[in-house]
Design an enzyme around this catalytic site. Structure first.
Site, PDB file in Angstrom:
ATOM      1  N   ASP A  16       0.832  -1.214   0.000  1.00 42.48           N
ATOM      2  CA  ASP A  16       0.000   0.000   0.000  1.00 42.48           C
ATOM      3  C   ASP A  16       0.859   1.254   0.000  1.00 42.48           C
ATOM      4  O   ASP A  16       0.490   2.284  -0.566  1.00 42.48           O
ATOM      5  CB  ASP A  16      -0.922  -0.001   1.229  1.00 42.48           C
ATOM      6  CG  ASP A  16      -2.157   0.852   1.029  1.00 42.48           C
ATOM      7  OD1 ASP A  16      -2.263   1.515  -0.025  1.00 42.48           O
ATOM      8  OD2 ASP A  16      -3.023   0.877   1.918  1.00 42.48           O
ATOM      9  N   HIS A 209      -5.922   5.164   6.902  1.00 43.77           N
ATOM     10  CA  HIS A 209      -4.961   6.099   6.295  1.00 43.77           C
ATOM     11  C   HIS A 209      -4.980   7.357   7.159  1.00 43.77           C
ATOM     12  O   HIS A 209      -6.028   7.758   7.671  1.00 43.77           O
ATOM     13  CB  HIS A 209      -5.351   6.386   4.843  1.00 43.77           C
ATOM     14  CG  HIS A 209      -5.011   5.255   3.919  1.00 43.77           C
ATOM     15  ND1 HIS A 209      -3.992   5.313   3.010  1.00 43.77           N
ATOM     16  CD2 HIS A 209      -5.544   4.010   3.800  1.00 43.77           C
ATOM     17  CE1 HIS A 209      -3.913   4.156   2.349  1.00 43.77           C
ATOM     18  NE2 HIS A 209      -4.847   3.350   2.816  1.00 43.77           N
ATOM     19  N   CYS A 240      -2.093   9.615  -0.891  1.00 46.84           N
ATOM     20  CA  CYS A 240      -3.489   9.457  -1.270  1.00 46.84           C
ATOM     21  C   CYS A 240      -3.673  10.157  -2.606  1.00 46.84           C
ATOM     22  O   CYS A 240      -3.463  11.369  -2.689  1.00 46.84           O
ATOM     23  CB  CYS A 240      -4.376  10.062  -0.187  1.00 46.84           C
ATOM     24  SG  CYS A 240      -6.118   9.997  -0.606  1.00 46.84           S
TER      25      CYS A 240
HETATM   26  P1  HMG Z   1      -9.445  -4.100 -16.808  1.00 47.04           P
HETATM   27  O1  HMG Z   1      -8.729  -3.287 -17.804  1.00 47.04           O
HETATM   28  O2  HMG Z   1     -10.922  -3.881 -16.615  1.00 47.04           O
HETATM   29  O3  HMG Z   1      -9.123  -5.651 -17.034  1.00 47.04           O
HETATM   30  O4  HMG Z   1      -8.730  -3.875 -15.408  1.00 47.04           O
HETATM   31  P2  HMG Z   1      -9.638  -6.673 -18.081  1.00 47.04           P
HETATM   32  O5  HMG Z   1     -10.048  -7.891 -17.329  1.00 47.04           O
HETATM   33  O6  HMG Z   1     -10.619  -6.031 -19.037  1.00 47.04           O
HETATM   34  O7  HMG Z   1      -8.285  -7.025 -18.908  1.00 47.04           O
HETATM   35  C1  HMG Z   1      -7.636  -6.082 -19.760  1.00 47.04           C
HETATM   36  C2  HMG Z   1      -6.223  -6.555 -20.048  1.00 47.04           C
HETATM   37  O8  HMG Z   1      -5.447  -6.527 -18.856  1.00 47.04           O
HETATM   38  C3  HMG Z   1      -6.118  -7.992 -20.560  1.00 47.04           C
HETATM   39  O9  HMG Z   1      -4.999  -8.037 -21.452  1.00 47.04           O
HETATM   40  C4  HMG Z   1      -5.785  -8.787 -19.330  1.00 47.04           C
HETATM   41  O10 HMG Z   1      -5.072  -9.988 -19.590  1.00 47.04           O
HETATM   42  C5  HMG Z   1      -4.890  -7.821 -18.584  1.00 47.04           C
HETATM   43  P3  HMG Z   1      -5.194  -8.148 -23.032  1.00 47.04           P
HETATM   44  O11 HMG Z   1      -5.994  -9.414 -23.246  1.00 47.04           O
HETATM   45  O12 HMG Z   1      -5.952  -6.899 -23.408  1.00 47.04           O
HETATM   46  O13 HMG Z   1      -3.780  -8.203 -23.537  1.00 47.04           O
HETATM   47  N1  HMG Z   1      -4.974  -8.053 -17.137  1.00 47.04           N
HETATM   48  C6  HMG Z   1      -3.912  -8.268 -16.319  1.00 47.04           C
HETATM   49  N2  HMG Z   1      -2.588  -8.340 -16.547  1.00 47.04           N
HETATM   50  C7  HMG Z   1      -1.807  -8.601 -15.464  1.00 47.04           C
HETATM   51  N3  HMG Z   1      -2.277  -8.791 -14.215  1.00 47.04           N
HETATM   52  C8  HMG Z   1      -3.594  -8.716 -13.965  1.00 47.04           C
HETATM   53  C9  HMG Z   1      -4.464  -8.448 -15.049  1.00 47.04           C
HETATM   54  N4  HMG Z   1      -5.804  -8.326 -15.132  1.00 47.04           N
HETATM   55  C10 HMG Z   1      -6.104  -8.085 -16.398  1.00 47.04           C
HETATM   56  N5  HMG Z   1      -4.047  -8.912 -12.732  1.00 47.04           N
HETATM   57  C11 HMG Z   1      -8.120  -4.526 -13.180  1.00 47.04           C
HETATM   58  C12 HMG Z   1      -9.218  -4.476 -14.227  1.00 47.04           C
HETATM   59  C13 HMG Z   1      -8.748  -4.910 -11.864  1.00 47.04           C
HETATM   60  C14 HMG Z   1      -7.084  -5.542 -13.581  1.00 47.04           C
HETATM   61  C15 HMG Z   1      -7.471  -3.121 -13.121  1.00 47.04           C
HETATM   62  O14 HMG Z   1      -8.471  -2.186 -12.919  1.00 47.04           O
HETATM   63  C16 HMG Z   1      -6.452  -3.013 -12.017  1.00 47.04           C
HETATM   64  O15 HMG Z   1      -5.392  -3.604 -12.059  1.00 47.04           O
HETATM   65  N6  HMG Z   1      -6.757  -2.228 -10.961  1.00 47.04           N
HETATM   66  C17 HMG Z   1      -5.879  -2.131  -9.818  1.00 47.04           C
HETATM   67  C18 HMG Z   1      -6.084  -0.880  -9.079  1.00 47.04           C
HETATM   68  C19 HMG Z   1      -5.214  -0.890  -7.852  1.00 47.04           C
HETATM   69  O16 HMG Z   1      -4.258  -1.621  -7.712  1.00 47.04           O
HETATM   70  N7  HMG Z   1      -5.548  -0.016  -6.905  1.00 47.04           N
HETATM   71  C20 HMG Z   1      -4.829   0.104  -5.677  1.00 47.04           C
HETATM   72  C21 HMG Z   1      -5.041  -1.046  -4.754  1.00 47.04           C
HETATM   73  S1  HMG Z   1      -6.551  -0.946  -3.821  1.00 47.04           S
HETATM   74  C22 HMG Z   1      -6.119  -0.035  -2.437  1.00 47.04           C
HETATM   75  O17 HMG Z   1      -5.050   0.501  -2.371  1.00 47.04           O
HETATM   76  C23 HMG Z   1      -7.077   0.042  -1.281  1.00 47.04           C
HETATM   77  C24 HMG Z   1      -6.624  -0.786  -0.083  1.00 47.04           C
HETATM   78  O18 HMG Z   1      -5.343  -0.360   0.372  1.00 47.04           O
HETATM   79  C25 HMG Z   1      -7.614  -0.649   1.066  1.00 47.04           C
HETATM   80  C26 HMG Z   1      -7.973   0.802   1.396  1.00 47.04           C
HETATM   81  O19 HMG Z   1      -7.084   1.641   1.608  1.00 47.04           O
HETATM   82  O20 HMG Z   1      -9.184   1.056   1.433  1.00 47.04           O
HETATM   83  C27 HMG Z   1      -6.529  -2.267  -0.460  1.00 47.04           C
HETATM   84 MG    MG Z   2      -4.987   1.374   1.681  1.00 50.47          MG
END
Ligand code: HMG
Ligand code: MG
Length: 302
Positions: A16, A209, A240
């Site tokens: 994070d 946070h 953030c």
């Molecule tokens: P998307 O674009 O909707 O994915 O993203 P998709 O399923 O349509 O796939 C599109 C392409 O991405 C495809 O490739 C997939 O294979 C590839 P193509 O066929 O076009 O060549 N793909 C991937 N490649 C590698 N690894 C993967 C993956 N998934 C799909 N896992 C997705 C949807 C969820 C993947 C995207 O929106 C994403 O990665 N989001 C992450 C956002 C993130 O990390 N945010 C921060 C973390 S959350 C947080 O911090 C909060 C927390 O701390 C708690 C709090 O504080 O409240 C946990």
């Molecule tokens: Mg967090």
């Protein structure tokens, strides 16, 4: 005041925290930091995340980091996983525990993972089924449990709605995230009162946070409600994206100071965490917001 005797700290800084740093921390440096954390008494470290590397390029080296760290068998090394593609990558890198995540609010869920709340459940169900079949435990995060940068305040009932569906999938624990660090104790209390009508305190962890300096106050409210698991990040790493210049997760060392001084055990060595905070400060070339890191820095300089 009725307080627990022991609390578990879940260190989320490598994930994070580092996902929010502008600078890409070299893979070797990440591995060294995690190895340093493994020597502090922590028994849970969230190491990285297998999200789309285009979205979070800071953690594009997830597999290498997870494969190269020195494992301590007393520690659970977890990683964030958004979908089946992420699970495949995480299992290949021998993750110990999987964390799935979604938001309690539609606006943040859509912006963070590109789906509505109801569209997200089947995606996470596939991850949970796959992880359980591979013999892994699954933790769930619910973000924006107090307020959402798009939709405003979150109703506690909405958090219950999401939590019920996640627990039904076989998730063992849910971490409730004040993602943008706006919460105050009265709001945390109202949320927990509602949650504790439906779930046991042992099923919940809190993830604060410290964007507005309210994290430790919210920890106190959570402790008073019987919560014994908290997420935190060494150095108070992170930031953030919705509040430029803001501090990140509650700092592990600040949390440890609070808990230890109140006589609550954690098994984690405060001094060693302070040293790890100074290590990351040297790497990123700036001072972090943590109070106990500032004290350790002052002691080193004098
Ligand atoms: P998307 O674009 O909707 O994915 O993203 P998709 O399923 O349509 O796939 C599109 C392409 O991405 C495809 O490739 C997939 O294979 C590839 P193509 O066929 O076009 O060549 N793909 C991937 N490649 C590698 N690894 C993967 C993956 N998934 C799909 N896992 C997705 C949807 C969820 C993947 C995207 O929106 C994403 O990665 N989001 C992450 C956002 C993130 O990390 N945010 C921060 C973390 S959350 C947080 O911090 C909060 C927390 O701390 C708690 C709090 O504080 O409240 C946990
Ligand atoms: Mg967090």
């Amino acid at each position: 005041m009725q307080l627990p005797k022991r609390v578990q700290i879940k260190e989320v800084g490598p994930r994070d925290g580092l996902q929010n740093e502008i600078m890409f921390i070299p893979t070797d440096a990440k591995i060294k930091l995690i190895n340093q954390l493994s020597d502090t008494g922590l028994n849970y470290i969230e190491v990285t995340s297998f999200v789309h590397p285009k979205w979070i390029p800071q953690l594009a080296d997830a597999a290498e980091v997870l494969k190269e760290i020195k494992r301590n068998t007393d520690i659970t090394y977890a990683a964030l996983v958004p979908n089946s593609k992420g699970l495949e990558r995480a299992l290949d890198a021998h993750v110990d525990e999987v964390s799935v995540f979604m938001s309690a609010s539609e606006g943040h869920n859509k912006s963070n993972i590109n789906k509505s709340i109801d569209e997200t459940f089947p995606v996470l169900k596939e991850v949970v089924d796959g992880a359980l079949a591979a013999g892994k435990r699954v933790r769930g995060y619910i973000s924006t449990v107090i307020s959402c940068p798009y939709d405003g305040y979150t109703k506690p009932e909405q958090v219950v709605y999401v939590a019920e569906r996640l627990f039904d999938m076989g998730i063992t624990e849910i971490s409730l995230g004040d993602t943008i660090g706006v919460g105050v104790p009265t709001q945390v209390d109202a949320l927990l009162q509602e949650m504790l009508h439906h779930f046991k305190a042992e099923q919940l962890a809190m993830h604060f946070h410290d964007t507005r300096g309210t994290a430790l106050a919210n920890v106190m409210t959570s402790l008073a409600n019987g919560i014994t698991k908290f997420d935190s990040a060494f150095g108070g790493l992170g930031g953030c994206p919705y509040a430029k210049g803001a501090s990140g997760n509650v700092a592990t060392e600040d949390l440890l100071y609070l808990l230890h001084e109140m006589g609550i055990e954690t098994g984690v060595n405060l001094k060693k965490i302070q040293q790890t905070a100074l290590s990351i400060e040297r790497i990123i070339g700036k001072n972090l917001s943590s109070k106990l890191a500032a004290i350790a820095r002052g002691e080193e300089e004098s």
